[in-house]
Design a protein around this motif. Structure first.
Motif, PDB file in Angstrom:
ATOM      1  N   GLY A 135       9.622 -84.955  52.228  1.00  0.00           N
ATOM      2  CA  GLY A 135       8.568 -84.396  51.398  1.00  0.00           C
ATOM      3  C   GLY A 135       7.266 -84.092  52.110  1.00  0.00           C
ATOM      4  O   GLY A 135       6.378 -83.448  51.537  1.00  0.00           O
ATOM      5  N   ILE A 136       7.119 -84.547  53.344  1.00  0.00           N
ATOM      6  CA  ILE A 136       5.883 -84.264  54.089  1.00  0.00           C
ATOM      7  C   ILE A 136       5.886 -82.791  54.500  1.00  0.00           C
ATOM      8  O   ILE A 136       6.835 -82.354  55.149  1.00  0.00           O
ATOM      9  CB  ILE A 136       5.788 -85.133  55.363  1.00  0.00           C
ATOM     10  CG1 ILE A 136       6.012 -86.612  55.038  1.00  0.00           C
ATOM     11  CG2 ILE A 136       4.460 -84.908  56.063  1.00  0.00           C
ATOM     12  CD1 ILE A 136       6.164 -87.483  56.281  1.00  0.00           C
ATOM     13  N   PRO A 137       4.853 -82.021  54.140  1.00  0.00           N
ATOM     14  CA  PRO A 137       4.886 -80.587  54.480  1.00  0.00           C
ATOM     15  C   PRO A 137       4.536 -80.342  55.952  1.00  0.00           C
ATOM     16  O   PRO A 137       3.574 -79.656  56.266  1.00  0.00           O
ATOM     17  CB  PRO A 137       3.862 -79.976  53.522  1.00  0.00           C
ATOM     18  CG  PRO A 137       2.937 -81.085  53.159  1.00  0.00           C
ATOM     19  CD  PRO A 137       3.709 -82.373  53.284  1.00  0.00           C
ATOM     20  N   LEU A 275      -2.619 -95.480  64.218  1.00  0.00           N
ATOM     21  CA  LEU A 275      -2.193 -95.416  62.826  1.00  0.00           C
ATOM     22  C   LEU A 275      -0.666 -95.388  62.723  1.00  0.00           C
ATOM     23  O   LEU A 275      -0.064 -96.098  61.909  1.00  0.00           O
ATOM     24  CB  LEU A 275      -2.796 -94.157  62.194  1.00  0.00           C
ATOM     25  CG  LEU A 275      -3.302 -94.257  60.769  1.00  0.00           C
ATOM     26  CD1 LEU A 275      -4.229 -95.432  60.574  1.00  0.00           C
ATOM     27  CD2 LEU A 275      -3.982 -92.955  60.366  1.00  0.00           C
ATOM     28  N   SER A 295      -5.802 -84.748  67.454  1.00  0.00           N
ATOM     29  CA  SER A 295      -4.624 -85.362  66.840  1.00  0.00           C
ATOM     30  C   SER A 295      -4.740 -85.354  65.321  1.00  0.00           C
ATOM     31  O   SER A 295      -5.741 -85.784  64.777  1.00  0.00           O
ATOM     32  CB  SER A 295      -4.465 -86.816  67.302  1.00  0.00           C
ATOM     33  OG  SER A 295      -3.942 -86.852  68.602  1.00  0.00           O
ATOM     34  N   THR A 296      -3.691 -84.888  64.657  1.00  0.00           N
ATOM     35  CA  THR A 296      -3.609 -85.016  63.201  1.00  0.00           C
ATOM     36  C   THR A 296      -2.318 -85.764  62.890  1.00  0.00           C
ATOM     37  O   THR A 296      -1.375 -85.734  63.679  1.00  0.00           O
ATOM     38  CB  THR A 296      -3.588 -83.641  62.495  1.00  0.00           C
ATOM     39  OG1 THR A 296      -2.525 -82.851  63.046  1.00  0.00           O
ATOM     40  CG2 THR A 296      -4.895 -82.908  62.677  1.00  0.00           C
ATOM     41  N   LEU A 297      -2.317 -86.454  61.758  1.00  0.00           N
ATOM     42  CA  LEU A 297      -1.125 -87.233  61.381  1.00  0.00           C
ATOM     43  C   LEU A 297      -0.722 -86.918  59.953  1.00  0.00           C
ATOM     44  O   LEU A 297      -1.584 -86.741  59.083  1.00  0.00           O
ATOM     45  CB  LEU A 297      -1.400 -88.738  61.542  1.00  0.00           C
ATOM     46  CG  LEU A 297      -0.277 -89.693  61.117  1.00  0.00           C
ATOM     47  CD1 LEU A 297      -0.206 -90.891  62.061  1.00  0.00           C
ATOM     48  CD2 LEU A 297      -0.477 -90.189  59.685  1.00  0.00           C
ATOM     49  N   TYR A 298       0.589 -86.869  59.715  1.00  0.00           N
ATOM     50  CA  TYR A 298       1.163 -86.542  58.415  1.00  0.00           C
ATOM     51  C   TYR A 298       2.145 -87.645  58.064  1.00  0.00           C
ATOM     52  O   TYR A 298       3.028 -87.956  58.864  1.00  0.00           O
ATOM     53  CB  TYR A 298       1.867 -85.178  58.498  1.00  0.00           C
ATOM     54  CG  TYR A 298       0.931 -84.137  59.060  1.00  0.00           C
ATOM     55  CD1 TYR A 298       0.144 -83.350  58.231  1.00  0.00           C
ATOM     56  CD2 TYR A 298       0.747 -84.016  60.438  1.00  0.00           C
ATOM     57  CE1 TYR A 298      -0.769 -82.448  58.742  1.00  0.00           C
ATOM     58  CE2 TYR A 298      -0.170 -83.113  60.966  1.00  0.00           C
ATOM     59  CZ  TYR A 298      -0.922 -82.336  60.106  1.00  0.00           C
ATOM     60  OH  TYR A 298      -1.840 -81.466  60.630  1.00  0.00           O
ATOM     61  N   TYR A 299       1.987 -88.222  56.894  1.00  0.00           N
ATOM     62  CA  TYR A 299       2.723 -89.431  56.530  1.00  0.00           C
ATOM     63  C   TYR A 299       3.294 -89.337  55.122  1.00  0.00           C
ATOM     64  O   TYR A 299       2.631 -88.795  54.227  1.00  0.00           O
ATOM     65  CB  TYR A 299       1.744 -90.610  56.619  1.00  0.00           C
ATOM     66  CG  TYR A 299       2.174 -91.891  55.943  1.00  0.00           C
ATOM     67  CD1 TYR A 299       2.883 -92.850  56.659  1.00  0.00           C
ATOM     68  CD2 TYR A 299       1.848 -92.155  54.620  1.00  0.00           C
ATOM     69  CE1 TYR A 299       3.263 -94.042  56.050  1.00  0.00           C
ATOM     70  CE2 TYR A 299       2.227 -93.341  54.010  1.00  0.00           C
ATOM     71  CZ  TYR A 299       2.930 -94.282  54.733  1.00  0.00           C
ATOM     72  OH  TYR A 299       3.307 -95.449  54.142  1.00  0.00           O
ATOM     73  N   GLY A 300       4.486 -89.841  54.933  1.00  0.00           N
ATOM     74  CA  GLY A 300       5.067 -89.860  53.590  1.00  0.00           C
ATOM     75  C   GLY A 300       6.528 -90.262  53.634  1.00  0.00           C
ATOM     76  O   GLY A 300       7.023 -90.730  54.664  1.00  0.00           O
ATOM     77  N   LYS A 301       7.220 -90.063  52.506  1.00  0.00           N
ATOM     78  CA  LYS A 301       8.635 -90.396  52.442  1.00  0.00           C
ATOM     79  C   LYS A 301       9.446 -89.315  53.146  1.00  0.00           C
ATOM     80  O   LYS A 301       9.278 -88.138  52.858  1.00  0.00           O
ATOM     81  CB  LYS A 301       9.077 -90.508  50.993  1.00  0.00           C
ATOM     82  CG  LYS A 301       8.574 -91.776  50.333  1.00  0.00           C
ATOM     83  CD  LYS A 301       9.153 -91.937  48.937  1.00  0.00           C
ATOM     84  CE  LYS A 301       8.588 -93.187  48.275  1.00  0.00           C
ATOM     85  NZ  LYS A 301       8.254 -92.962  46.850  1.00  0.00           N
TER      86      LYS A 301
END
Lengths: 438, 438
Positions: A135-137, A275, A295-301
């Motif tokens: 689900g993380i775009p 993180l 740096s960018t971070l994307y988090y999820g299921k």
């Protein structure tokens, strides 16, 4: 305007999620997309079973081939998995001029080049947000959100099963086999967990992100893949004492000095303060390093019926917008326009640069450390930290932990072979790669 | 195809970043967009100063009004800031039929409804990815990536200055005033830091996210705003003892039970184990809770020349694709199609539901705790945890910390008034809201 008609291939968990989300959020989605989206029919191998799973409102068929060609179907969603039948059906849908949305990472990692070429020739879109990190775009972020950047590297926890196992091993101090059984009991790991625990699933996803980040073809066959099956609880403990966590990362990195790209999956030490080091359980997270944004971070299921459906339906909304728009001005499938794709090679693992954690079981004698550090120095590998377990009274052996600075894997292999041959090194040396992710 | 011609309004730090990124990554961007993007001219108040900042290759003018109307300009980028002149110029560009990209959160939070209506009428796009959380593609994630979801709530660290200050207060045990001076010296805080430390900047950004999440107009005038100027080091310490961190969050939440939306910025206790609790320094992070995807988190730099430029240029690439495509099938500015915008009200702060942290300086006497808990019980506010500092030998007062469960702010206000009136409560009660973000 007539709602978009979806032909859904497959009636498993993800298909159930797609049907559910499209029904429950029908009004919300239409308010955003400007047009309704409806599942016209679902193709299932076992229609009776599908009826039980998907409910009575859905139209079912067992003729997959007919469904992808039906003139009233505007877009085909492929959620059957696998790379044989899925490939045939996706190519058939494209040949019939239909856009395709798929959650199938294996299919794209292995047959992506063929599929995207066919889609381009036929002028249809292929959406695959659900193929990486659920689900993380992340595909949208890489392809559109970070489009201004020269991407330097991507590192991701992109397999929930292995992250669950590693989290449990760390928090409970248990070994791999015990936790795997627990994960299977809880449904976090499959009965045959090979694809997950050997890193293959993560490599599929890393392969797709690599192509998008660097504008190269998908090259799964050149990925270096090492799973978590050989990880020992002792190393997770030592890593923690040194301020690190061990995660199974999918990594892809631009290497200007070697005119190539690193593409690899392996257990990795990362500083505990990052993180991403604190992403626990079955969650996914991806760090992207771009030259402008940092740096960018994307988090999820990263998995599950509805998180995956969230990504599938987002692609359906994009397709809904594209169906009436100019194909030449679409977002390119792999972020870069096909005639601008680069031939940069994926580097063999020997040319990859990382730092290393080494654990050596050594005889507790004078000169042992000197011999080992001499070998490292001979290979121009510099040492970041050394930790020696104090041996107990009367014990004749001890553990020696070494953290190195960045080095070529090839050099480390040569040094390891020499160290392993020392009579004072009593067991196979444990070697885990380390990344600062700074 | 002729490169897209950009008219850049403003010659400050962000303008410099945009020029820099478009030049440095020219080839990379063209490979993705399928068309070049060039800065045709930059409008600056002080042309000589702009020349020094932006270099000799850029064409400069001091006639802002002429630039937005120049027929050869395809798209206008507004990075001058403020809400007066920026509003005039953005509306003039739209009136001239030009798409606009802006990094101006204040402008959109205050005049968004007018600007988006004008853009819709004229059929042009307005991009504003840079207005919220800098380089993090959060607008794209909300508007497109999570489009399948009914969004339940959003909570974000969306002001780097205040997060830097709170991080320093916690790690060094310093008070607000001391850290603010340090932040000003390091360039993390402005000489006049009001907009940041009073929460106004965060409220602008929360307002924009709220409209996109829930399909409502931008309603900055209804936002509840409380900054960090009154936060004391003692409370950060106590929160930590209880397992919490204090962050300035921008929060917006759908409240079915009250048929409204919460929109608020205030210091907030969050569990230390949440990923967002570990976002330190000047970094930004936004958690979005959607019904299908669950919680997802987006992290990165929220300010700075190149991170902001990363978002501006991503919007320019989107505009490049849109310029030749069908306006009816674009992504709506505020995620929902304008005729589907809802009138759901923003709830007044008294109707907001949160848990609370209370710190009371009390006389160290029998019955004090009983009186206080009686008042909370009378207002149906239940207690989650109590921490009482042991008073030193001979000391006649002590600190009493209470964590409550969720309650209406209005009820808490009434209870606080009664508690404050007790003769055994010796100082103004400290009250900080608490969110589990689960």
């Amino acid at each position: 305007m007539k709602p978009i008609q979806v032909g859904l291939l497959g009636a498993g968990v993800v298909a159930g999620g797609v049907v559910q989300v499209l029904q429950r959020n029908r009004a919300e989605i239409q308010r955003r997309a400007g047009r309704g989206i409806e599942v016209a029919a679902v193709a299932a191998r076992d229609v009776a079973k599908a009826r039980a799973t998907l409910g009575s409102e859905v139209v079912l068929t067992d003729d997959f081939d007919a469904l992808v060609r039906r003139p009233d179907i505007d877009v085909v969603v492929e959620v059957i998995g696998g790379t044989t039948r899925a490939r045939e059906l996706v190519l058939a849908a494209i040949a019939a001029g239909k856009p395709v949305v798929t959650a199938n990472k294996a299919l794209l990692a292995v047959h992506g080049t063929e599929i995207f070429a066919a889609a381009r020739e036929r002028g249809v879109a292929v959406g695959f947000e659900a193929a990486v990190a659920g689900g993380i775009p992340i595909i949208k972020a890489l392809r559109e959100g970070l489009t201004a950047n020269r991407i330097n590297w991507i590192a991701g926890i992109i397999n929930g099963t292995t992250n669950f196992i590693l989290s449990e091993m760390r928090s409970k101090g248990l070994d791999f086999g015990t936790v795997l059984k627990e994960a299977q009991r809880l449904g976090y790991a499959e009965t045959d967990p090979t694809f997950d625990i050997e890193g293959i699933d993560a490599a599929h996803k890393a392969t797709i992100m690599s192509a998008i980040a660097f504008g190269t073809p998908v090259q799964f066959e050149h990925a270096y893949i090492e799973g978590i099956t050989k990880l020992q609880a002792a190393d997770i403990r030592y890593a923690e004492q040194l301020g690190y966590r061990i995660k199974l990362l999918g990594i892809t990195k631009r290497r200007e000095d070697a005119q190539g790209i690193e593409l690899r999956v392996h257990p990795t030490l990362i500083p505990g303060t990052r993180l991403i080091a604190n992403v626990e359980g079955a969650m996914n997270a991806v760090v992207v390093q771009g030259d402008a944004v940092g740096s960018t971070l994307y988090y999820g299921k990263g998995a599950g019926a509805e998180p995956t459906a969230s990504a599938v339906v987002a692609d359906l909304v994009d397709v809904t917008r594209l169906i009436t728009a100019d194909p030449d001005h679409r977002v390119p499938h792999l972020a870069f326009h096909p005639d601008a794709v680069a031939a940069t090679p994926i580097l063999p693992i020997e040319q990859v640069v990382t730092a290393f954690y080494l654990r050596l079981q050594v005889a507790d004698k004078a000169g042992v450390l000197a011999n080992i550090t001499r070998i490292l120095a001979d290979h121009a590998i510099s040492i970041d930290a050394v930790l020696q377990r104090e041996s107990a009274e009367g014990e004749s052996q001890t553990d020696l932990i070494i953290l190195t600075h960045d080095t070529l894997e090839g050099k480390m292999n040569a040094a390891l072979a020499q160290m392993q041959a020392l009579p004072t090194v009593l067991a196979p040396i444990v070697r885990i790669r380390k990344e600062e992710l700074s």
